[in-house]
Write a protein that holds these residues in place. Sequence first.
Motif, PDB file in Angstrom:
ATOM      1  N   PHE A  38       0.827  -1.212   0.000  1.00 26.12           N
ATOM      2  CA  PHE A  38       0.000   0.000   0.000  1.00 26.12           C
ATOM      3  C   PHE A  38       0.859   1.259   0.000  1.00 26.12           C
ATOM      4  O   PHE A  38       0.460   2.299  -0.535  1.00 26.12           O
ATOM      5  N   LYS A 117      -3.385   2.093   3.636  1.00 26.01           N
ATOM      6  CA  LYS A 117      -4.529   1.879   4.520  1.00 26.01           C
ATOM      7  C   LYS A 117      -4.210   0.830   5.575  1.00 26.01           C
ATOM      8  O   LYS A 117      -4.792   0.815   6.645  1.00 26.01           O
ATOM      9  N   PHE A 142      -8.875   5.029   2.817  1.00 26.17           N
ATOM     10  CA  PHE A 142      -9.199   4.039   1.786  1.00 26.17           C
ATOM     11  C   PHE A 142      -9.467   4.718   0.441  1.00 26.17           C
ATOM     12  O   PHE A 142     -10.420   4.401  -0.271  1.00 26.17           O
ATOM     13  N   GLU A 145      -9.399   7.736  -5.262  1.00 32.58           N
ATOM     14  CA  GLU A 145      -9.259   8.891  -6.142  1.00 32.58           C
ATOM     15  C   GLU A 145      -9.037  10.114  -5.261  1.00 32.58           C
ATOM     16  O   GLU A 145      -9.747  10.274  -4.254  1.00 32.58           O
ATOM     17  N   THR A 156     -12.439  10.078  -3.130  1.00 32.42           N
ATOM     18  CA  THR A 156     -13.376   8.961  -3.261  1.00 32.42           C
ATOM     19  C   THR A 156     -12.801   7.795  -2.481  1.00 32.42           C
ATOM     20  O   THR A 156     -11.615   7.490  -2.587  1.00 32.42           O
ATOM     21  N   ARG A 157     -13.645   7.173  -1.676  1.00 27.57           N
ATOM     22  CA  ARG A 157     -13.200   6.137  -0.748  1.00 27.57           C
ATOM     23  C   ARG A 157     -13.849   4.801  -1.079  1.00 27.57           C
ATOM     24  O   ARG A 157     -15.020   4.748  -1.430  1.00 27.57           O
ATOM     25  N   GLU A 158     -13.083   3.725  -0.928  1.00 28.52           N
ATOM     26  CA  GLU A 158     -13.639   2.380  -1.108  1.00 28.52           C
ATOM     27  C   GLU A 158     -14.282   1.960   0.216  1.00 28.52           C
ATOM     28  O   GLU A 158     -13.582   1.755   1.207  1.00 28.52           O
ATOM     29  N   LEU A 163     -18.676   3.009  -3.254  1.00 29.94           N
ATOM     30  CA  LEU A 163     -17.752   4.138  -3.206  1.00 29.94           C
ATOM     31  C   LEU A 163     -18.421   5.328  -2.528  1.00 29.94           C
ATOM     32  O   LEU A 163     -19.631   5.540  -2.674  1.00 29.94           O
ATOM     33  N   LEU A 178      -6.226   0.012  -2.845  1.00 33.02           N
ATOM     34  CA  LEU A 178      -5.544  -0.635  -3.972  1.00 33.02           C
ATOM     35  C   LEU A 178      -5.755   0.034  -5.318  1.00 33.02           C
ATOM     36  O   LEU A 178      -4.902  -0.010  -6.179  1.00 33.02           O
ATOM     37  N   ARG A 179      -6.955   0.615  -5.514  1.00 31.88           N
ATOM     38  CA  ARG A 179      -7.292   1.081  -6.861  1.00 31.88           C
ATOM     39  C   ARG A 179      -6.881   2.526  -7.134  1.00 31.88           C
ATOM     40  O   ARG A 179      -7.256   3.103  -8.143  1.00 31.88           O
TER      41      ARG A 179
END
Lengths: 249, 313
Positions: A38, A117, A142, A145, A156-158, A163, A178-179
């Motif tokens: 991470f 994270k 998390f 974006e 933007t959070r997972e 989202l 991760l993204r």
Amino acid sequence: MKVLVPVKRVIDYNVKARVKADGSGVDLANVKMSMNPFDEISVEQAVRMKEAGTATEVIIASIGPAAAQETIRTALAMGGDRGILVKTDQTVEPLAVAKILKAITEQEGADIVILGKQAIDDDSNQTGQMLAALLGRSQATFASEVKIDGDKAEVTREVDGGLQTIRVQLPTVITVDLRLNEPRYASLPNIMKARKKPIDEKTPEDFGVDITPRLKVLKTTEPPTRAAGVKVESVQELVAKLRNEAGVI
Amino acid sequence: MGTLVVADHDNTNLSDATAKVVSAAKQLGGDVHILVAGQNCGSVADASAKLDGVTKVLLADDAIYSARLAENVAELVVGLMGDYDAVLSSATTMSKNFMPRVAALMDVAQISEIVKVEAPDTFVRPIYAGNAMQTVQSSDAKKVITVRTTTFQAVGQGGSAAVEKIAAAKDPGLSEYVGDRLSESARPQLTSAKIIISGGRGMQSGDNFKLVEAVADKLKAAVGASRAAVDAGYAANDMQVGQTGKVVAPELYIAVGISGAIQHLAGMKDSKVIVAINKDEEAPIFQVSDYGLVADLFKALPELEAELTKLGL
Ligand SMILES: Cc1cc2nc3c(=O)[nH]c(=O)nc-3n(C[C@H](O)[C@H](O)[C@H](O)COP(=O)(O)OP(=O)(O)OC[C@H]3O[C@@H](n4cnc5c(N)ncnc54)[C@H](O)[C@@H]3O)c2cc1C
Ligand SMILES: Nc1ncnc2c1ncn2[C@@H]1O[C@H](COP(=O)(O)O)[C@@H](O)[C@H]1O
């Protein structure tokens, strides 16, 4: 805007951790160690911010043994400007890590701190949130974006349901998921250049932080193991077994 | 003194994770109270009051808690902790967000994702993607704990605790909610489903997930995915099962086109029965499966759907 990126040296994610026979911990002797995956994503984010002109300097910090210097070098080869190694051979819990990072953040005047994270060794998922609390700052965990917009960041959070987007006041603390991006590989010339970048050496005492653990590890054990089952020859056999033997459908 | 459990909810429904956290909280001894922080969330407080073993529900109903922003919820919880020995919440993204903040403000360690209470100060938690279990004893006067709900049984619904309204704490004004894109699905949720079927990189496209969904519909199963499938855009991020996604323990877990990396196993190896469908007979997933089928998933999934239809499912 200065960005601080804390990176942790952990067991490589491809290696399966093994519990020591005497139950005293996990065997890390002769095990491949790497940067927490991470944290590679955090470094990438910070370096991209510098490339975009949003960040003026990317400072890499690690708290750990002398060998954590290698981890800092890796981050410098990815594009970090300089490093701070807070050297200790003791286990440092997330709360103490956060306290040391708070001192560094204040000393360096870092506007944004970007952390992973979760560290894949202790699986704590705490340090960034704790740091934000100690600094009295906003937090955006998390992240998948990140957009910096004046004195705010839109992140933007997972989350479990999908989202979520929030807007946080700067200065802030961000933890990455991760993204967010795909971290770059350091090129050979950049690895060479990184050797000349400065790394400051400190100790937890330099920051007046007591790193005595709050949790006493009584024992470390193997998880219950699963025996491999049987191979079935066909879908028909599978369905029959699930119905008649396992009784789950 | 006793334990405060922070409810996990969406302002309308109480998550079933909370009933499992209450069961962990009861093992600490002392009273168990639930805090419901949200907006127009009276129904959540009512549902909380029914949980067995809960003696009081604190309801902080205020616009500043509508999205349960970490800064705001942490402020509220810390203000209440004079009355409690411990605060517990589920290891969901909501709680993972604010609980460490609570711990730091109280200057205590957080004990993450406990799977067992050995004593009021001693807990078991997985580390290294579940490849080791650590028993830790806390020396802090107050405990801040997140609970991995797959290992605790939900308490029953026979309670009738009083609901007490409490005032909101001050708004730190550090962040605001902008919006969300939540996945809509008529299927059961991953974390509470009895059966889960997950697809991996072997699915080759998001469109091919239809094959998995067709089987899921027959079995009333939830659909999950590996990280590789999510990264490739075949599946939504909230479908990721694993060390850094969701941890699940259904009665039946079917892994399709998933190799069985450590990080994936970390999220599903406590399932009761595991089935793997993979064309590579050497795939590590077979080492943890009760039933392994070496086959091409594009042939096996339609066959499976047809077989289930034959059973009248
Ligand atoms: C920090 C970090 C966190 C991570 N967290 C997670 C996590 O939470 N969850 C997670 O899942 N992973 C996680 N991973 C990723 C993990 O290491 C693996 O990369 C990932 O699980 C692989 O996904 P996969 O099995 O779908 O893909 P692959 O490993 O590529 O496997 C695909 C499988 O599909 C099979 N296959 C292909 N075609 C067919 C076919 N036609 N029929 C049948 N079988 C077929 C292949 O034989 C193969 O076994 C994480 C990694 C890191 C570094
Ligand atoms: N010893 C450390 N040195 C530097 N950064 C750390 C250290 N421990 C944790 N971190 C940071 O905090 C993040 C989350 O770790 P954790 O809370 O332990 O799961 C990591 O991804 C790192 O960014």
